[in-house]
Scaffold this active site. Structure first.
Site, PDB file in Angstrom:
ATOM      1  N   TYR A 376     -60.086 -24.600  20.585  1.00  0.00           N
ATOM      2  CA  TYR A 376     -58.647 -24.197  20.374  1.00  0.00           C
ATOM      3  C   TYR A 376     -58.589 -22.788  19.830  1.00  0.00           C
ATOM      4  CZ  TYR A 376     -55.527 -28.173  21.579  1.00  0.00           C
ATOM      5  OH  TYR A 376     -54.784 -29.236  22.151  1.00  0.00           O
ATOM      6  N   HIS A 379     -56.987 -17.138  20.998  1.00  0.00           N
ATOM      7  CA  HIS A 379     -56.110 -15.746  20.948  1.00  0.00           C
ATOM      8  C   HIS A 379     -55.836 -15.196  21.795  1.00  0.00           C
ATOM      9  CE1 HIS A 379     -57.404 -16.625  16.521  1.00  0.00           C
ATOM     10  NE2 HIS A 379     -56.271 -16.547  16.347  1.00  0.00           N
TER      11      HIS A 379
END
Length: 603
Positions: A376, A379
Site C-alpha cells: 500500500y 505515493h
C-alpha cells in the site's frame, strides 16, 4: 506460529487451487475469459488463505495492554479500541496489537547490516523513483489518492518512529541533500516482546485498530472518541478550521501524512455520520446520544467498506474480471440486483458475497500484515502540481504545489475555497500512475511538522527492508508467483532494465519490493502491479470475512433496518451529492465517483 487451514481442505479444493496456480503461471488470470479468470482468482485466494496467513500474536509476549471486562454493549457496538469484535478473543484486532505476516517466519527476518542498507535507499530513490515528468493515471480521478490515505489512517500505523539509534544513510558525492549523512528514524520496536533471542523474526505494533471500523473518524481509544463527539444527538464535531484549535497537540495536522485530500475526506464523512444520526433520530426519537452515536458509527463504517469494495477498488483495478470479483465480495456472483430483491440466496460467499455471511478467520487470528503495508506504499498517486477550479464554470481559482497542501497549510486552502470547489477539482484531475520515475518530488524533500527533512522515497524502501518484508523476487516466490529471471524479464521498458541493472549491481535478487512492483507491466486497467494485487486478493476479503459486524452481525437487530437500507442504497456519488448538490452536473457523467468527471462549462 500458524497458517490458515480449516483443517485439511477437501481434495477437490486442493486440486482446484493447484490448477489455478498452474494456469496463472502459464497463461495469467488476466488473459483468460472472465468466467475462467474468476475461477482462477477464487483458487488463488483459497491457496493464499491456506498458505499465507501467519500469526505473530503467538510469539512470546509480555506487558500486554489491559483489556476491560466484557460489557453488554459490546454485543451490538464497536468498541473504541477494536476489542471484543471477536467475543472469544477480545484482543484480536485491537489497537496496539501486532502486525501479522503473509510470508513464513523464516522469510520474515530483516537482512543484517550492511546488506540491509545495500543498495543505498537514497540512491534507489534518486535513480529509480525521481519524477522527471508527471505520468497520470488517466482512468481515475485524484479522489482516489485522497481516499487511499483516508483508508490507511483507519487501518495501519507504525507510529512516527524513534531517533534512538536512527539509521544513517551515506550520501553520494553529487547528492544535494543539505546535511550528510541522511538520518532516518527507526521503526519503534515491539514493547510486548520479551528480551532475548527466541529464534523468531521481529514484530511491530499497529497503533491503529485494523478493523474496518472508521477509526480515522472515531479515534483508537475512548478518550480520543469522546473528544471528537458533541455529546448531543450522536453527532461528531465538524470543525471550521483545525479540529482542536485550543489544543495543538491533538491537531492531526501535526502528524506526518496530513494533507488537504485527507482533511476533505474527513469532512465529508463527518457530515455523513451526522446525517445518519439525524435519520436515526427521526426513526427512533427516544434514543439517547450514545445509542445514536454507536449505530451511526456502525452504519458509516460499513458504508465506507462498501465504497472501497465496490467503487474505489474496481476503479483502480478496472480489468473486467477484477471489477466483477470485487462486486462479488460484497454481493456475490449472483449480483447486486438479486441481492437487493431477495437478500442472501446461498451460504456460499462466492454466490452471495461475504457481507452478511458467517465470520471466518481461516484458522489465524485477524490482523493486517507487514506485507499489506508494503504494497500500500503508493505515493506516486500524488501529483506535485494542483489546480483548483470552480464547480460552477471551471474557472481557475488557485494553483498550488503539493507542499502547500500539507500540514497546517491545508487549513489555509480549506479556508480559502468551498469544499464543493475542492472536491470538484479533485474529481476533474488525475492522480499519478504507480510506476517508476513518478514519485512526488515534494515527498523526496519532505519537511515533517517537527522540522526534520526526509526523502520519503528512501524511507519507503528502508521501511520494507527494516521490518523483514522480502525483496521483490523472494516476495513473488512466497506468494506463489514466478520470479523475474533477469532485468529484461522484470520490465518491458529497456531503459528501466538498464537503470535497474546498474543500481542493483546486476543482481536481480536485490531488487526491492516496491521498485519491482513499480517496474513490472500492469494488467489491463490496473493503476498498480499484479504482484501487489496478490495481497489484495487475500487481505481485501479477509477484512470482511473476519469482522463480525460485516458478517454474522450485519443484521437489522444490530444496524436497524434503517441502517442497512442506508448502506445498501448509497454510494460515494450519493454521499457527495447529499452534502454538495452543486456537483450534480459533473457527477452525472460517471457511474463511479472515482472515474474522471466532466469539467463544468459556463452557465
Amino acid at each position: 506460529m500458524s497458517t490458515a487451514p480449516h483443517g485439511r481442505a477437501p481434495w477437490f479444493v486442493q486440486l482446484h487451487d493447484r490448477l489455478a496456480v498452474a494456469v496463472d503461471h502459464k497463461i495469467g488470470w488476466q488473459n483468460l475469459p472472465k468466467p475462467l479468470g474468476l475461477l482462477t482468482l477464487v483458487g488463488l485466494r483459497d491457496n493464499l488463505r491456506r498458505k499465507n496467513l501467519f500469526d505473530t500474536g503467538s510469539y512470546p509476549s509480555c506487558n500486554l495492554p489491559e483489556v476491560g471486562p466484557p460489557d453488554a454493549r459490546d454485543l451490538t457496538g464497536r468498541t473504541a479500541d477494536g476489542t471484543y469484535n471477536d467475543l472469544a478473543n477480545p484482543r484480536m484486532g485491537m489497537s496496539r496489537s501486532r502486525f501479522g505476516r503473509n510470508v513464513p517466519p523464516e522469510h520474515a527476518f530483516p537482512e543484517p547490516e550492511p546488506d540491509l542498507l545495500s543498495p543505498s535507499p537514497r540512491e534507489v530513490s534518486r535513480a529509480l523513483l525521481t519524477r522527471h515528468a508527471f505520468v497520470p493515471a488517466e482512468s481515475v480521478n485524484a479522489l482516489v489518492a485522497a481516499w487511499l490515505q483516508f483508508m490507511i489512517k483507519d487501518w495501519v500505523s507504525h507510529g512516527q518512529g524513534t531517533m534512538d539509534r536512527p539509521w544513517h544513510i551515506d550520501l553520494a558525492d553529487d547528492d544535494p541533500w543539505p546535511a550528510p549523512p541522511m538520518v532516518i528514524p527507526r521503526t519503534i520496536p515491539d514493547p510486548t516482546r520479551p528480551d532475548g533471542d527466541d529464534g523468531l523474526p521481529p514484530t511491530f505494533l499497529n497503533d491503529n485498530s485494523p478493523w474496518w471500523d472508521a477509526s480515522q473518524l472515531y479515534g483508537n481509544n475512548l478518550d480520543e472518541q469522546r473528544a471528537l463527539r458533541t455529546g448531543q444527538g450522536g453527532r461528531l464535531r465538524v470543525p471550521n478550521g483545525p479540529l482542536f484549535p485550543d489544543d495543538p497537540d491533538k491537531d492531526p495536522a501535526g502528524i506526518p501524512g496530513f494533507w488537504l485530500g485527507l482533511a476533505m475526506m474527513h469532512m465529508v464523512f463527518l457530515l455523513e455520520h451526522n446525517a445518519i444520526c439525524d435519520t436515526l433520530h427521526d426513526a427512533y426519537p427516544t434514543w439517547s446520544d450514545e445509542e445514536l452515536f454507536q449505530r451511526a458509527r456502525l452504519i458509516t463504517a460499513a458504508l465506507i467498506a462498501k465504497i472501497h469494495t465496490v467503487e474505489w477498488t474496481p476503479a483502480v483495478i478496472s480489468h473486467p474480471t477484477t471489477v466483477t470479483a470485487m462486486h462479488a465480495n460484497w454481493y456475490g456472483l449472483l449480483g447486486e440486483r438479486l441481492h437487493k430483491l431477495f437478500g442472501r440466496l446461498s451460504r456460499s460467499e462466492v454466490l452471495s458475497g461475504i457481507v452478511g455471511g458467517h465470520t471466518d478467520h481461516f484458522g489465524v487470528p485477524y490482523s493486517l500484515t507487514e506485507e499489506f503495508v508494503a504494497v500500500y506504499r503508493m505515493h506516486p498517486l500524488i501529483p506535485d502540481d494542483w489546480s483548483f477550479r470552480s464547480a460552477a464554470d471551471d474557472s481557475l481559482l488557485q494553483e498550488a504545489t503539493f507542499r502547500e497542501l500539507t500540514g497546517r497549510q491545508a487549513y489555509d486552502i480549506l479556508g480559502k475555497h468551498t469544499l464543493t470547489d475542492l472536491i470538484y477539482s479533485f474529481g476533474t484531475s488525475h492522480p499519478g500512475l504507480v510506476t517508476l520515475h513518478n514519485y512526488p518530488r515534494f515527498l523526496q524533500e519532505f519537511r515533517r511538522p517537527d522540522g526534520k527533512l526526509m526523502d520519503l522515497g528512501a524511507v519507503d524502501i528502508l521501511r520494507s527492508r527494516e521490518v523483514g518484508v522480502p525483496r521483490y523476487n523472494e516476495f513473488r516466490r512466497r506468494l506463489h508467483l514466478l520470479p523475474a529471471q533477469d532485468f529484461d524479464a522484470l520490465t518491458d521498458n529497456p531503459v528501466w532494465a538498464d537503470e535497474l541493472r546498474r543500481v542493483y549491481g546486476g543482481d536481480i535478487e536485490r531488487v526491492d519490493l516496491s521498485v519491482g512492483m513499480f517496474a513490472e507491466p500492469r494488467p489491463q486497467g490496473f493503476a498498480f502491479s499484479d504482484t501487489a494485487f496478490r495481497i489484495f486478493v487475500l487481505m481485501a476479503s479477509r477484512r470482511l470475512n473476519s469482522d463480525r459486524f460485516l458478517t454474522t452481525d450485519y443484521t437489522p437487530q444490530v444496524y436497524t433496518q434503517t441502517g442497512l437500507d442506508w448502506i445498501e442504497n448509497n454510494s460515494m456519488s450519493s454521499v457527495l451529492l447529499r452534502h454538495f448538490p452543486e456537483l450534480r452536473a459533473s457527477l452525472r457523467s460517471v457511474d463511479n465517483a472515482f472515474a474522471p468527471w466532466t469539467a463544468a462549462g459556463p452557465r
